[in-house]
Scaffold this active site. Structure first.
Site, PDB file in Angstrom:
ATOM      1  N   ALA A  18       0.817  -1.211   0.000  1.00 54.70           N
ATOM      2  CA  ALA A  18       0.000   0.000   0.000  1.00 54.70           C
ATOM      3  C   ALA A  18       0.851   1.262   0.000  1.00 54.70           C
ATOM      4  CB  ALA A  18      -0.915   0.002   1.218  1.00 54.70           C
TER       5      ALA A  18
ATOM      6  N   GLY B 134       1.271  -5.439   1.684  1.00 61.60           N
ATOM      7  CA  GLY B 134       0.048  -5.892   1.036  1.00 61.60           C
ATOM      8  C   GLY B 134       0.327  -6.752  -0.184  1.00 61.60           C
TER       9      GLY B 134
ATOM     10  N   GLU C 103       0.765 -10.112   1.222  1.00 60.24           N
ATOM     11  CA  GLU C 103      -0.549 -10.574   1.669  1.00 60.24           C
ATOM     12  C   GLU C 103      -1.395 -11.030   0.479  1.00 60.24           C
ATOM     13  OE1 GLU C 103      -1.680  -8.478   5.744  1.00 60.24           O
ATOM     14  OE2 GLU C 103      -1.191  -7.011   4.182  1.00 60.24           O
TER      15      GLU C 103
ATOM     16  N   GLU D  10       6.091  -3.258   7.087  1.00 53.26           N
ATOM     17  CA  GLU D  10       5.331  -2.192   7.746  1.00 53.26           C
ATOM     18  C   GLU D  10       5.548  -2.166   9.252  1.00 53.26           C
ATOM     19  OE1 GLU D  10       2.112  -5.117   6.178  1.00 53.26           O
ATOM     20  OE2 GLU D  10       4.227  -4.733   5.853  1.00 53.26           O
TER      21      GLU D  10
END
Length: 164
Positions: A37, A77, A80, A100
């Site tokens: 992100a 992300g 993920e 992160e």
């Protein structure tokens, strides 16, 4: 970005509805899977649209195999997203991780649940809490990816999708 998430949702729904599609392959552009992100979006007012979590659920529910072709980096992300896929093929130079945490954020799209299920709690805790980037060869040993290739990752992912 919201544009990428919407394109993923639209593409997955189209593929699931099309009987001529036998499998789905997700890849990045220009030799990079995804760096995750854009952190600048976290301070914006509440955004409209779909989030990554529902996309991962859509992938998991797909009756057609979904294969991630990981080149370059799959971070945050991006990693993920690969965890939601049924299979993962990585280029030997690829690196994966959840960085992160180094700025005080926890993975927000179910990575803290999916990663331990895939590679076990001790290895997942190391990745989740340190934010270190895992090379593809280590990811293969951990069971994070199904195959590591030196050739074209997209072609290898398509080959895997055709085999399953």
């Amino acid at each position: 970005s919201l544009t990428v998430l919407q394109a993923l949702e639209d593409g997955l729904k189209r593929a699931d509805a099309d009987p001529s599609v036998k499998a789905v392959m997700i890849c990045g552009e220009n030799g990079k899977f995804s760096a995750g992100a854009d952190i600048r979006g976290f301070s914006s007012p509440k955004r409209q649209g779909i989030g990554l979590g529902p996309i991962l659920s859509l992938i998991e529910r797909s009756e057609k195999p979904v294969v991630a072709a990981i080149e370059g980096i799959a971070l945050g992300g991006g990693l993920e997203l690969t965890l939601g896929c049924h299979y993962r093929v990585a280029h030997v130079k690829a690196r994966m991780g959840l960085p992160e945490v180094t700025i005080g954020l926890l993975p927000g799209a179910e990575g803290t649940q999916r990663l331990p299920r895939l590679i076990g709690v001790p290895a997942a805790l190391d990745i989740i809490t340190t934010g270190r980037h895992i090379p593809a060869t280590e990811a293969l040993k951990l069971g994070l990816v199904d195959e590591v290739v030196e050739e074209n990752t997209v072609e290898a992912a398509i080959r895997l999708a055709n085999n399953v």
